[in-house]
Design a protein around this motif. Structure first.
Motif, PDB file in Angstrom:
ATOM      1  N   GLY A 131       0.794  -1.216   0.000  1.00  0.00           N
ATOM      2  CA  GLY A 131       0.000   0.000   0.000  1.00  0.00           C
ATOM      3  C   GLY A 131       0.829   1.269   0.000  1.00  0.00           C
ATOM      4  N   MET A 132       2.157   1.152   0.157  1.00  0.00           N
ATOM      5  CA  MET A 132       2.999   2.343   0.114  1.00  0.00           C
ATOM      6  C   MET A 132       2.936   2.953  -1.284  1.00  0.00           C
ATOM      7  SD  MET A 132       4.503   2.795   3.071  1.00  0.00           S
ATOM      8  CE  MET A 132       6.086   3.605   2.932  1.00  0.00           C
ATOM      9  N   LYS A 133       2.904   4.268  -1.303  1.00  0.00           N
ATOM     10  CA  LYS A 133       2.879   4.954  -2.594  1.00  0.00           C
ATOM     11  C   LYS A 133       4.180   5.731  -2.743  1.00  0.00           C
ATOM     12  CE  LYS A 133      -1.612   4.274  -3.673  1.00  0.00           C
ATOM     13  NZ  LYS A 133      -1.668   2.819  -3.722  1.00  0.00           N
ATOM     14  N   VAL A 134       4.745   5.665  -3.917  1.00  0.00           N
ATOM     15  CA  VAL A 134       5.931   6.471  -4.172  1.00  0.00           C
ATOM     16  C   VAL A 134       5.748   7.205  -5.488  1.00  0.00           C
ATOM     17  CG1 VAL A 134       7.477   4.921  -2.938  1.00  0.00           C
ATOM     18  CG2 VAL A 134       7.136   4.618  -5.384  1.00  0.00           C
ATOM     19  N   SER A 135       6.547   8.226  -5.657  1.00  0.00           N
ATOM     20  CA  SER A 135       6.463   8.994  -6.895  1.00  0.00           C
ATOM     21  C   SER A 135       6.951   8.128  -8.053  1.00  0.00           C
ATOM     22  CB  SER A 135       7.319  10.261  -6.789  1.00  0.00           C
ATOM     23  OG  SER A 135       8.683   9.898  -6.678  1.00  0.00           O
ATOM     24  N   ASP A 136       6.505   8.477  -9.244  1.00  0.00           N
ATOM     25  CA  ASP A 136       6.960   7.750 -10.432  1.00  0.00           C
ATOM     26  C   ASP A 136       8.474   7.830 -10.576  1.00  0.00           C
ATOM     27  OD1 ASP A 136       4.121   8.577 -12.622  1.00  0.00           O
ATOM     28  OD2 ASP A 136       4.388   7.112 -11.005  1.00  0.00           O
ATOM     29  N   SER A 137       9.020   8.990 -10.252  1.00  0.00           N
ATOM     30  CA  SER A 137      10.471   9.142 -10.436  1.00  0.00           C
ATOM     31  C   SER A 137      11.238   8.256  -9.465  1.00  0.00           C
ATOM     32  CB  SER A 137      10.896  10.608 -10.288  1.00  0.00           C
ATOM     33  OG  SER A 137      10.658  11.053  -8.981  1.00  0.00           O
ATOM     34  N   LEU A 138      10.741   8.127  -8.245  1.00  0.00           N
ATOM     35  CA  LEU A 138      11.433   7.263  -7.272  1.00  0.00           C
ATOM     36  C   LEU A 138      11.335   5.810  -7.704  1.00  0.00           C
ATOM     37  CD1 LEU A 138      12.959   7.400  -4.565  1.00  0.00           C
ATOM     38  CD2 LEU A 138      10.800   6.881  -3.438  1.00  0.00           C
ATOM     39  N   ARG A 139      10.142   5.431  -8.154  1.00  0.00           N
ATOM     40  CA  ARG A 139       9.966   4.060  -8.634  1.00  0.00           C
ATOM     41  C   ARG A 139      10.887   3.796  -9.813  1.00  0.00           C
ATOM     42  NH1 ARG A 139       4.947   3.889 -11.558  1.00  0.00           N
ATOM     43  NH2 ARG A 139       6.380   4.429 -13.215  1.00  0.00           N
ATOM     44  N   ASP A 140      10.919   4.741 -10.761  1.00  0.00           N
ATOM     45  CA  ASP A 140      11.781   4.562 -11.941  1.00  0.00           C
ATOM     46  C   ASP A 140      13.257   4.486 -11.551  1.00  0.00           C
ATOM     47  OD1 ASP A 140       9.787   6.657 -14.203  1.00  0.00           O
ATOM     48  OD2 ASP A 140       9.567   4.578 -13.519  1.00  0.00           O
ATOM     49  N   SER A 141      13.656   5.236 -10.545  1.00  0.00           N
ATOM     50  CA  SER A 141      15.054   5.200 -10.095  1.00  0.00           C
ATOM     51  C   SER A 141      15.388   3.825  -9.520  1.00  0.00           C
ATOM     52  CB  SER A 141      15.325   6.279  -9.049  1.00  0.00           C
ATOM     53  OG  SER A 141      15.278   7.564  -9.627  1.00  0.00           O
ATOM     54  N   CYS A 142      14.448   3.251  -8.794  1.00  0.00           N
ATOM     55  CA  CYS A 142      14.681   1.900  -8.242  1.00  0.00           C
ATOM     56  C   CYS A 142      14.833   0.898  -9.387  1.00  0.00           C
ATOM     57  CB  CYS A 142      13.539   1.490  -7.323  1.00  0.00           C
ATOM     58  SG  CYS A 142      13.476   2.408  -5.776  1.00  0.00           S
ATOM     59  N   LEU A 143      13.982   1.021 -10.391  1.00  0.00           N
ATOM     60  CA  LEU A 143      14.066   0.100 -11.533  1.00  0.00           C
ATOM     61  C   LEU A 143      15.368   0.314 -12.295  1.00  0.00           C
ATOM     62  CD1 LEU A 143      10.356   0.245 -12.764  1.00  0.00           C
ATOM     63  CD2 LEU A 143      11.542  -1.745 -11.824  1.00  0.00           C
ATOM     64  N   GLN A 144      15.800   1.578 -12.353  1.00  0.00           N
ATOM     65  CA  GLN A 144      17.089   1.844 -13.014  1.00  0.00           C
ATOM     66  C   GLN A 144      18.237   1.210 -12.254  1.00  0.00           C
ATOM     67  OE1 GLN A 144      18.576   5.623 -14.353  1.00  0.00           O
ATOM     68  NE2 GLN A 144      16.516   6.335 -14.812  1.00  0.00           N
ATOM     69  N   LEU A 145      18.163   1.271 -10.936  1.00  0.00           N
ATOM     70  CA  LEU A 145      19.219   0.666 -10.115  1.00  0.00           C
ATOM     71  C   LEU A 145      19.248  -0.835 -10.343  1.00  0.00           C
ATOM     72  CD1 LEU A 145      21.407   0.774  -7.960  1.00  0.00           C
ATOM     73  CD2 LEU A 145      19.623   0.730  -6.208  1.00  0.00           C
ATOM     74  N   GLN A 146      18.058  -1.430 -10.414  1.00  0.00           N
ATOM     75  CA  GLN A 146      18.006  -2.881 -10.661  1.00  0.00           C
ATOM     76  C   GLN A 146      18.629  -3.218 -12.008  1.00  0.00           C
ATOM     77  OE1 GLN A 146      15.133  -4.550 -12.800  1.00  0.00           O
ATOM     78  NE2 GLN A 146      16.606  -6.214 -12.775  1.00  0.00           N
ATOM     79  N   ALA A 147      18.304  -2.440 -13.027  1.00  0.00           N
ATOM     80  CA  ALA A 147      18.870  -2.690 -14.353  1.00  0.00           C
ATOM     81  C   ALA A 147      20.386  -2.484 -14.349  1.00  0.00           C
ATOM     82  CB  ALA A 147      18.220  -1.775 -15.389  1.00  0.00           C
ATOM     83  N   LEU A 148      20.825  -1.438 -13.688  1.00  0.00           N
ATOM     84  CA  LEU A 148      22.263  -1.135 -13.620  1.00  0.00           C
ATOM     85  C   LEU A 148      23.025  -2.231 -12.890  1.00  0.00           C
ATOM     86  CD1 LEU A 148      23.954   1.307 -14.518  1.00  0.00           C
ATOM     87  CD2 LEU A 148      23.614   2.298 -12.263  1.00  0.00           C
ATOM     88  N   SER A 149      22.394  -2.817 -11.875  1.00  0.00           N
ATOM     89  CA  SER A 149      23.086  -3.830 -11.073  1.00  0.00           C
ATOM     90  C   SER A 149      23.235  -5.148 -11.824  1.00  0.00           C
ATOM     91  CB  SER A 149      22.321  -4.070  -9.760  1.00  0.00           C
ATOM     92  OG  SER A 149      21.119  -4.797 -10.009  1.00  0.00           O
ATOM     93  N   GLY A 150      22.356  -5.393 -12.793  1.00  0.00           N
ATOM     94  CA  GLY A 150      22.407  -6.668 -13.500  1.00  0.00           C
ATOM     95  C   GLY A 150      21.800  -7.813 -12.706  1.00  0.00           C
TER      96      GLY A 150
END
Lengths: 254, 308
Positions: free
Chosen positions: A182-201
């Motif tokens: 139920g936690m809500k985050v901004s789109d930019s924060l969510r996208d940053s997390c996804l970017q970190l996941q992609a960057l980490s491999g």
């Protein structure tokens, strides 16, 4: 065959297994302990072709030719069973099994959907704290300055306490799942997390954030997925991906 | 400024220190014998790293370090720290300093020989072989097994076999002879890596950036590295690699992210090239002593960001 390799008692693995059964996948569930105490293990490597066959003590056979998908949730090699060896031999056996497990996972190639085993981490990649901080910054996540010195260790510029809220964001296959539920985050924060996941491999990565000074900041990241209320959606999506085969597995460089 | 990390009397490190001195390239040595003799501090802020390293009465801004040569060994193997209790303050301080240096190396912008994660690929030889194959080299047919029957079948298919460790611990290559065959049941306790024994010429290639130094090794022992230990002898001579093999070696080095690597090749009488492994921390001094190849000088240039 969907092969799920886990530690005994892993609740996240159990949740995935349950969902896979419900979806009719009938996964073969194996603990890493069973692998290390198996009756028969063979991995052949010939001109770029790899074939493995494992016969577990309970009679189950795992033939790589019949495996279509591998889910690896192993984070460490168990040590208890090597205590039967003399001390010097125990260390040798432990290192050998570790090296063999890593190679076995590698031999599955693209069949292994998450997480790949590398020589520094059996699930994912073993990044250092400074590396995580650098990648988090590159991904656009707020990161507090951190300092290290050989006399007093590491410190961060953080005025919060253990009472500050913490949130986990599990990232998989282009989707982000927030916990607590139920936690809500901004789109930019969510996208940053996804970017970190992609960057980490690392295909399945959980990013932890903490809240202070009216902003969510990067805390750490790793392969442990919180087994809390709301995990069902992530597990269902993982199962759907396995059933449909509609995702890209990432193979990180060593 | 170049940073050398390890034991000063370690042959390869010592040779690189000499080469840096000859070229008037300033360097510092992080001596593992005494972790209290240096002080490292750094800060990461908005993605930028800054800090300093002090060794004795010399100090350097971290951003002035162009190259790091990492030959650090396990602290617990260093005499000053061997045998200390796990809660000994000296050991704890040394471990903290060691980990901090290692972590800083993982993010520093200097040329690093070699990054720890990259070196780890050699910790699983079959894993590394799979990577090497992706760069166009053949590797020996291999079997990892704890089943004696599987070994016998493999031997029937490929003839004489050798065996070695998969991890690099106790890694001496030995032939599976009749005596070993009689005790094959012992492998049921832990799988072993078996490989077809290949006949041919051993060639060691040291890659430094985009420079190559190839040496032909003639020995009367399977594992030439331990020839004298087992009553054998070894001869080394400089060798000219064919261009396509040279290109593959560079591809392996770059693909494994090992700018300095010792790549072990074998050329069969039929003209086939095989690769056994890429050593991430090669003891190149042995080869340099016997051939005169300027490997240390090449590494010194690489670390100073000069040449290639």
């Amino acid at each position: 065959m969907v092969l799920l390799i886990q530690h005994p008692g892993d609740r996240f693995a159990s949740a995935i297994a349950r969902q896979l059964f419900l979806a009719g996948c009938n996964p073969v569930i194996v603990t890493v302990d069973e692998i290390m105490t198996c009756k028969g293990f063979s991995l052949r490597m010939e001109d770029g072709r790899y074939a493995s066959r494992i016969l577990l003590r309970r009679g189950t056979e795992i033939d790589s030719a019949s495996v279509s998908i591998v889910i690896n949730l192993v984070q460490r090699m168990p040590v208890h069973f090597i205590q039967v060896f003399k001390k010097a031999d125990a260390e040798y056996v432990y290192q050998e099994w570790r090296a063999i497990f890593i190679a076995w996972m590698k031999s599955f190639g693209d069949k292994l959907v998450f997480n790949p085993a590398t020589p520094t981490a059996l699930s994912g990649i073993d990044y250092s704290r400074p590396e995580w901080i650098q990648m988090a910054t590159t991904s656009g996540l707020p990161v507090e300055p951190a300092e290290w010195d050989t006399q007093s260790g590491m410190h961060t510029v953080f005025n919060g306490s253990s009472q500050n809220p913490v949130m986990a964001v599990s990232c998989f296959n282009g989707q982000a799942y927030m916990f607590p539920n139920g936690m809500k985050v901004s789109d930019s924060l969510r996208d940053s997390c996804l970017q970190l996941q992609a960057l980490s491999g690392i295909p399945l990565l959980t990013v932890r954030l903490w809240y202070w000074n009216e902003t969510w900041h990067f805390l750490d990241a790793g392969v442990d997925t919180p087994v809390v209320q709301g995990i069902e959606t992530l597990v269902q999506d993982i199962t759907a991906s396995v059933v449909q085969g509609g995702f890209a597995s990432l193979n990180p460089q060593p | 400024m170049v940073l050398l990390c390890g034991i000063p009397t370690d042959n390869p490190l010592d040779r690189i220190a000499d080469a840096l001195e000859e070229k008037d390239i300033p360097f510092l040595v992080l001596n593992q014998h005494d972790y209290d003799a240096f002080y490292l501090s750094y800060r990461i802020d908005q993605g930028k790293t800054s800090g300093e390293l002090a060794v004795g009465d010399r100090s350097v801004d971290l951003e002035d370090i162009t190259g790091v040569y990492n030959r650090m060994t396990d602290i617990r193997a260093v005499p000053e720290y061997r045998g200390l209790n796990e809660d000994d303050p000296r050991l704890l301080r040394a471990l903290r300093a060691h980990d901090m240096v290692t972590e800083w190396i993982s993010i520093c912008e200097a040329r690093v020989v070699n990054h720890i994660r990259a070196m780890a690929s050699n910790g699983s030889k079959p894993y590394q072989m799979m990577l090497i194959e992706s760069f166009g080299f053949r590797t020996p047919a291999s079997l990892i097994t704890n089943e004696p029957g599987a070994v016998l079948a493999f031997r029937k298919q490929y003839g004489t076999l050798v065996y070695k460790s998969a991890s690099g611990v106790r890694s001496i290559v030995q032939e599976l002879d009749e005596e070993q065959l009689s005790g094959l049941d012992r492998i049921t306790r832990c799988p072993v890596l078996f490989q077809q024994r290949l006949e041919g010429t051993n060639i060691r290639v040291h890659v430094v950036g985009r420079e190559l130094f190839a040496t032909i090794v003639t020995s009367n022992r399977i594992d030439y590295r331990y020839a004298t230990r087992y009553g054998g002898d070894t001869r080394l001579e400089t060798f000219a690699l064919p261009p396509d093999i040279a290109a593959r070696c560079i591809a392996v080095s770059e693909g494994l992210q090992l700018p300095v690597a010792g790549i072990d090749l074998l050329l069969t009488p039929g003209g086939d090239w095989y690769c056994f492994e890429a050593n991430p921390s090669p003891g190149f001094s042995y080869f340099e002593e016997h051939t005169g190849q300027p490997i240390a000088a090449a590494i010194a240039n690489y670390l100073a960001n000069a040449g290639n």
